[in-house]
Structures are given as structure tokens and as C-alpha cells.
Design a protein around this motif. Structure first.
Motif, PDB file in Angstrom:
ATOM      1  N   ASN A  67      68.993 -68.865  62.819  1.00  0.00           N
ATOM      2  CA  ASN A  67      68.701 -67.424  62.885  1.00  0.00           C
ATOM      3  C   ASN A  67      69.626 -66.603  61.990  1.00  0.00           C
ATOM      4  OD1 ASN A  67      66.699 -67.880  64.918  1.00  0.00           O
ATOM      5  ND2 ASN A  67      68.348 -67.996  66.442  1.00  0.00           N
ATOM      6  N   ILE A  68      70.043 -67.178  60.870  1.00  0.00           N
ATOM      7  CA  ILE A  68      70.950 -66.492  59.963  1.00  0.00           C
ATOM      8  C   ILE A  68      70.219 -65.393  59.194  1.00  0.00           C
ATOM      9  CG2 ILE A  68      70.494 -68.099  58.073  1.00  0.00           C
ATOM     10  CD1 ILE A  68      73.394 -67.859  57.240  1.00  0.00           C
ATOM     11  N   ASN A  69      70.929 -64.308  58.869  1.00  0.00           N
ATOM     12  CA  ASN A  69      70.418 -63.314  57.925  1.00  0.00           C
ATOM     13  C   ASN A  69      70.734 -63.849  56.533  1.00  0.00           C
ATOM     14  OD1 ASN A  69      69.798 -61.196  56.256  1.00  0.00           O
ATOM     15  ND2 ASN A  69      70.936 -59.650  57.408  1.00  0.00           N
ATOM     16  N   ILE A  70      69.786 -64.541  55.939  1.00  0.00           N
ATOM     17  CA  ILE A  70      70.063 -65.305  54.733  1.00  0.00           C
ATOM     18  C   ILE A  70      70.471 -64.417  53.563  1.00  0.00           C
ATOM     19  CG2 ILE A  70      67.694 -65.321  53.840  1.00  0.00           C
ATOM     20  CD1 ILE A  70      70.246 -68.247  53.885  1.00  0.00           C
ATOM     21  N   TYR A  71      70.029 -63.174  53.546  1.00  0.00           N
ATOM     22  CA  TYR A  71      70.365 -62.292  52.426  1.00  0.00           C
ATOM     23  C   TYR A  71      71.798 -61.791  52.483  1.00  0.00           C
ATOM     24  CZ  TYR A  71      65.443 -62.486  51.294  1.00  0.00           C
ATOM     25  OH  TYR A  71      64.194 -62.936  50.952  1.00  0.00           O
ATOM     26  N   GLU A  72      72.491 -62.056  53.600  1.00  0.00           N
ATOM     27  CA  GLU A  72      73.907 -61.719  53.707  1.00  0.00           C
ATOM     28  C   GLU A  72      74.797 -62.916  53.393  1.00  0.00           C
ATOM     29  OE1 GLU A  72      75.236 -58.722  54.147  1.00  0.00           O
ATOM     30  OE2 GLU A  72      73.166 -57.984  54.025  1.00  0.00           O
ATOM     31  N   HIS A  73      74.208 -64.084  53.165  1.00  0.00           N
ATOM     32  CA  HIS A  73      75.009 -65.254  52.816  1.00  0.00           C
ATOM     33  C   HIS A  73      75.583 -65.070  51.408  1.00  0.00           C
ATOM     34  CE1 HIS A  73      76.218 -69.370  52.039  1.00  0.00           C
ATOM     35  NE2 HIS A  73      75.957 -69.686  53.307  1.00  0.00           N
ATOM     36  N   PRO A  74      76.874 -65.327  51.196  1.00  0.00           N
ATOM     37  CA  PRO A  74      77.494 -65.049  49.882  1.00  0.00           C
ATOM     38  C   PRO A  74      76.852 -65.799  48.723  1.00  0.00           C
ATOM     39  CG  PRO A  74      78.976 -66.297  51.349  1.00  0.00           C
ATOM     40  CD  PRO A  74      77.852 -65.796  52.189  1.00  0.00           C
ATOM     41  N   ILE A  75      76.380 -67.009  48.953  1.00  0.00           N
ATOM     42  CA  ILE A  75      75.747 -67.768  47.869  1.00  0.00           C
ATOM     43  C   ILE A  75      74.423 -67.123  47.472  1.00  0.00           C
ATOM     44  CG2 ILE A  75      74.673 -69.975  47.254  1.00  0.00           C
ATOM     45  CD1 ILE A  75      76.770 -71.383  48.931  1.00  0.00           C
ATOM     46  N   VAL A  76      73.647 -66.705  48.447  1.00  0.00           N
ATOM     47  CA  VAL A  76      72.375 -66.051  48.166  1.00  0.00           C
ATOM     48  C   VAL A  76      72.609 -64.696  47.504  1.00  0.00           C
ATOM     49  CG1 VAL A  76      70.256 -65.117  49.178  1.00  0.00           C
ATOM     50  CG2 VAL A  76      71.197 -67.266  50.031  1.00  0.00           C
ATOM     51  N   LYS A  77      73.586 -63.951  47.990  1.00  0.00           N
ATOM     52  CA  LYS A  77      73.886 -62.650  47.393  1.00  0.00           C
ATOM     53  C   LYS A  77      74.291 -62.803  45.931  1.00  0.00           C
ATOM     54  CE  LYS A  77      76.105 -59.570  49.878  1.00  0.00           C
ATOM     55  NZ  LYS A  77      77.105 -58.927  50.767  1.00  0.00           N
ATOM     56  N   GLU A  78      75.071 -63.822  45.621  1.00  0.00           N
ATOM     57  CA  GLU A  78      75.482 -64.044  44.233  1.00  0.00           C
ATOM     58  C   GLU A  78      74.271 -64.385  43.361  1.00  0.00           C
ATOM     59  OE1 GLU A  78      78.297 -67.034  41.557  1.00  0.00           O
ATOM     60  OE2 GLU A  78      78.682 -66.807  43.704  1.00  0.00           O
ATOM     61  N   PHE A  79      73.390 -65.234  43.879  1.00  0.00           N
ATOM     62  CA  PHE A  79      72.194 -65.591  43.121  1.00  0.00           C
ATOM     63  C   PHE A  79      71.343 -64.356  42.822  1.00  0.00           C
ATOM     64  CE2 PHE A  79      67.604 -66.688  43.472  1.00  0.00           C
ATOM     65  CZ  PHE A  79      67.471 -67.337  42.262  1.00  0.00           C
ATOM     66  N   LEU A  80      71.155 -63.511  43.809  1.00  0.00           N
ATOM     67  CA  LEU A  80      70.331 -62.320  43.617  1.00  0.00           C
ATOM     68  C   LEU A  80      70.953 -61.358  42.616  1.00  0.00           C
ATOM     69  CD1 LEU A  80      69.185 -61.651  47.297  1.00  0.00           C
ATOM     70  CD2 LEU A  80      67.854 -62.640  45.436  1.00  0.00           C
ATOM     71  N   GLU A  81      72.273 -61.351  42.532  1.00  0.00           N
ATOM     72  CA  GLU A  81      72.959 -60.465  41.592  1.00  0.00           C
ATOM     73  C   GLU A  81      72.839 -60.936  40.144  1.00  0.00           C
ATOM     74  OE1 GLU A  81      76.937 -60.293  43.018  1.00  0.00           O
ATOM     75  OE2 GLU A  81      76.460 -58.994  44.740  1.00  0.00           O
ATOM     76  N   ILE A  82      72.755 -62.249  39.934  1.00  0.00           N
ATOM     77  CA  ILE A  82      72.776 -62.755  38.562  1.00  0.00           C
ATOM     78  C   ILE A  82      71.408 -63.196  38.052  1.00  0.00           C
ATOM     79  CG2 ILE A  82      75.153 -63.546  38.863  1.00  0.00           C
ATOM     80  CD1 ILE A  82      74.060 -66.426  38.965  1.00  0.00           C
ATOM     81  N   LYS A  83      70.447 -63.404  38.932  1.00  0.00           N
ATOM     82  CA  LYS A  83      69.160 -63.923  38.469  1.00  0.00           C
ATOM     83  C   LYS A  83      68.482 -62.912  37.549  1.00  0.00           C
ATOM     84  CE  LYS A  83      65.970 -62.480  42.152  1.00  0.00           C
ATOM     85  NZ  LYS A  83      64.995 -61.784  41.318  1.00  0.00           N
ATOM     86  N   ASP A  84      67.835 -63.417  36.518  1.00  0.00           N
ATOM     87  CA  ASP A  84      67.161 -62.557  35.539  1.00  0.00           C
ATOM     88  C   ASP A  84      65.687 -62.882  35.441  1.00  0.00           C
ATOM     89  OD1 ASP A  84      67.384 -65.010  34.393  1.00  0.00           O
ATOM     90  OD2 ASP A  84      68.351 -64.333  32.539  1.00  0.00           O
ATOM     91  N   PHE A  85      65.122 -63.386  36.535  1.00  0.00           N
ATOM     92  CA  PHE A  85      63.702 -63.687  36.569  1.00  0.00           C
ATOM     93  C   PHE A  85      63.155 -63.323  37.942  1.00  0.00           C
ATOM     94  CE2 PHE A  85      66.206 -67.458  37.442  1.00  0.00           C
ATOM     95  CZ  PHE A  85      65.696 -67.925  38.638  1.00  0.00           C
ATOM     96  N   GLN A  86      61.848 -63.108  37.991  1.00  0.00           N
ATOM     97  CA  GLN A  86      61.187 -62.678  39.220  1.00  0.00           C
ATOM     98  C   GLN A  86      60.949 -63.876  40.130  1.00  0.00           C
ATOM     99  OE1 GLN A  86      57.092 -61.126  38.886  1.00  0.00           O
ATOM    100  NE2 GLN A  86      57.879 -59.253  39.790  1.00  0.00           N
ATOM    101  N   VAL A  87      61.253 -63.702  41.408  1.00  0.00           N
ATOM    102  CA  VAL A  87      61.085 -64.778  42.388  1.00  0.00           C
ATOM    103  C   VAL A  87      60.416 -64.187  43.621  1.00  0.00           C
ATOM    104  CG1 VAL A  87      62.208 -66.673  43.621  1.00  0.00           C
ATOM    105  CG2 VAL A  87      63.292 -65.726  41.583  1.00  0.00           C
ATOM    106  N   SER A  88      59.155 -64.514  43.822  1.00  0.00           N
ATOM    107  CA  SER A  88      58.436 -63.891  44.931  1.00  0.00           C
ATOM    108  C   SER A  88      59.022 -64.269  46.286  1.00  0.00           C
ATOM    109  CB  SER A  88      56.946 -64.267  44.880  1.00  0.00           C
ATOM    110  OG  SER A  88      56.746 -65.644  45.132  1.00  0.00           O
ATOM    111  N   LEU A  89      59.580 -65.484  46.417  1.00  0.00           N
ATOM    112  CA  LEU A  89      60.164 -65.896  47.685  1.00  0.00           C
ATOM    113  C   LEU A  89      61.405 -65.085  48.045  1.00  0.00           C
ATOM    114  CD1 LEU A  89      59.866 -69.790  47.602  1.00  0.00           C
ATOM    115  CD2 LEU A  89      58.809 -68.248  49.257  1.00  0.00           C
ATOM    116  N   PHE A  90      62.050 -64.512  47.039  1.00  0.00           N
ATOM    117  CA  PHE A  90      63.259 -63.721  47.277  1.00  0.00           C
ATOM    118  C   PHE A  90      63.013 -62.221  47.195  1.00  0.00           C
ATOM    119  CE2 PHE A  90      65.124 -67.774  46.092  1.00  0.00           C
ATOM    120  CZ  PHE A  90      66.272 -67.856  46.856  1.00  0.00           C
ATOM    121  N   ASP A  91      62.006 -61.813  46.469  1.00  0.00           N
ATOM    122  CA  ASP A  91      61.866 -60.405  46.096  1.00  0.00           C
ATOM    123  C   ASP A  91      60.900 -59.613  46.959  1.00  0.00           C
ATOM    124  OD1 ASP A  91      63.722 -60.757  44.108  1.00  0.00           O
ATOM    125  OD2 ASP A  91      62.265 -61.095  42.525  1.00  0.00           O
ATOM    126  N   GLY A  92      60.746 -60.010  48.203  1.00  0.00           N
ATOM    127  CA  GLY A  92      60.050 -59.154  49.155  1.00  0.00           C
ATOM    128  C   GLY A  92      58.605 -59.477  49.438  1.00  0.00           C
TER     129      GLY A  92
END
Length: 211
Positions: free
Chosen positions: A92-117
Motif C-alpha cells: 500500500n505504498i504511495n509509489i510517487y513518493e518513493h525517492p527512486i520513482v521521484k528521481e525517474f520522473l524528474e529526469i525522464k524525457d519521454f512520455q510514459v502513460s503508466l506514470f503520467d496519469g
């Protein structure tokens, strides 16, 4: 549950919180068909895969559940940021608050439907994602099943490079255990999403998360 009820000739009814007055099958079909036609017209589509003939089109009901989906998002994020994948994942983790996921979202330069809402994927052969509304007029980010499959194929090439038979086998051979192993849960979720995307494009059906 519905499939079990039908197979055993049991009555089945889904009851949701704050359920409004129930619409007839004809009313629902009219609303969803108009919604579909508006999207197709807006995208200027000629070759349409999308079907709403509920009496004949088969449907796919498997789902990974949220912990397995979170494991997949964490696994992808770790691999793309060259970090070690955590051995287990918290329930039941809030995955978008995980530091690894947050770092990925900050640096990714492509669209990802699974991550982008996106939580809806429509059966259209275009790699697109756009803001729209649902049949109940709620605003939503929509993507295509074609885009979802392309994302999954990219992840597979990047990490596992497995054939389809192996990917499908993960649904049975990987998944939930006592330790909530991150990679095993990620493979389980990947397998189900892969099959859902293939089924959607093969049968003209919409994919949506079951909230």
C-alpha cells in the motif's frame, strides 16, 4: 467474480459507493458509443479497432492489483536511473513518493502513460496520450493501447528481452508471496498488462484500471 457467478448460475451484482440511478443497457450503450464516436471524430480516425458490441466482443478481466503495479513502476524507475532495485516493496505504498520513482520522473524525457496519469487505454493504433472526458463527463488523461504495448515492449528490450511465451508465463510463475519481492511482482504486473494490451488491440476493447 462475475465469471464465477455466470459459470455456476449464480446471481451477480456490482454495488459501488455513491451509485447513481442505474441506467438501462441501451442507455449505457448509447452514451458510450457517442463518447467513442466523438473521440474517433476528434482524432480524424478512419481505420477503427474499437468495438462496443458488448454481446459479442470478448472481454479481459485480469488485473495485477496496486502493489504489483507499484512494483513495476519502482522496477522501471530503478533500472532507468541505474539504481539497485529494492529487494522488496512496502504494501500500500504511495509509489510517487518513493525517492527512486521521484528521481525517474524528474529526469525522464519521454512520455510514459503508466506514470503520467493515464488509467484508460483505448484501442487505437497511434502512440498518443491526450486529455479528454469520460462518458460520465469526468476529466481524464487517455492513452492508447498501442502506446501501452509500445512502452511495455521498450521495457522488455531494455531489461529482460524475453519472448512472449515467457512473459505470459510470469502471470502464473511470479507474483505475490510472503516477502513481496519487487522483481517478481513487477514481472507479474508486466505479464498482465502485456496481455491486456494485446487483447485490447486484438478485440477492440478499452483497458481501464478498476478503482
Amino acid at each position: 467474480m462475475q465469471q464465477y457467478a455466470e459459470a455456476h448460475r449464480l446471481k451477480f451484482q456490482t454495488i459501488r459507493a455513491d451509485q447513481e440511478e442505474e441506467l438501462s443497457v441501451e442507455e449505457v450503450l448509447d452514451i458510450t458509443t457517442n463518447w467513442k464516436d466523438n473521440i474517433i471524430h476528434g482524432l480524424k480516425m478512419d481505420d477503427v479497432l474499437w468495438h462496443e458490441d458488448y454481446q459479442t466482443t470478448p472481454y479481459y478481466t485480469n488485473k495485477p492489483d496496486w502493489d504489483a503495479l507499484n512494483a513495476l513502476l519502482l522496477y522501471i524507475s530503478a533500472k532507468y536511473t541505474n539504481q539497485e532495485v529494492p529487494k522488496t516493496i512496502e504494501r500500500n505504498i504511495n509509489i510517487y513518493e518513493h525517492p527512486i520513482v521521484k528521481e525517474f520522473l524528474e529526469i525522464k524525457d519521454f512520455q510514459v502513460s503508466l506514470f503520467d496519469g493515464s488509467s484508460w487505454w483505448i484501442p487505437i493504433k497511434r502512440n498518443i496520450m491526450f486529455n479528454s472526458v469520460l462518458p460520465n463527463d469526468e476529466k481524464c488523461t487517455l492513452a492508447t493501447s498501442y502506446l501501452l504495448l509500445a512502452e511495455l515492449e521498450r521495457y522488455n528490450r531494455f531489461e529482460w528481452n524475453e519472448d512472449e511465451e515467457t512473459i505470459i508465463s510470469w502471470q502464473k510463475n511470479e507474483g505475490y508471496g510472503d516477502d513481496y519481492n519487487t522483481e517478481s511482482l513487477a514481472k507479474f504486473a508486466f505479464s498482465i498488462l502485456w496481455q491486456a494490451a494485446k487483447f485490447s488491440l486484438g478485440n477492440g476493447t478499452v483497458i481501464l484500471f478498476d478503482y
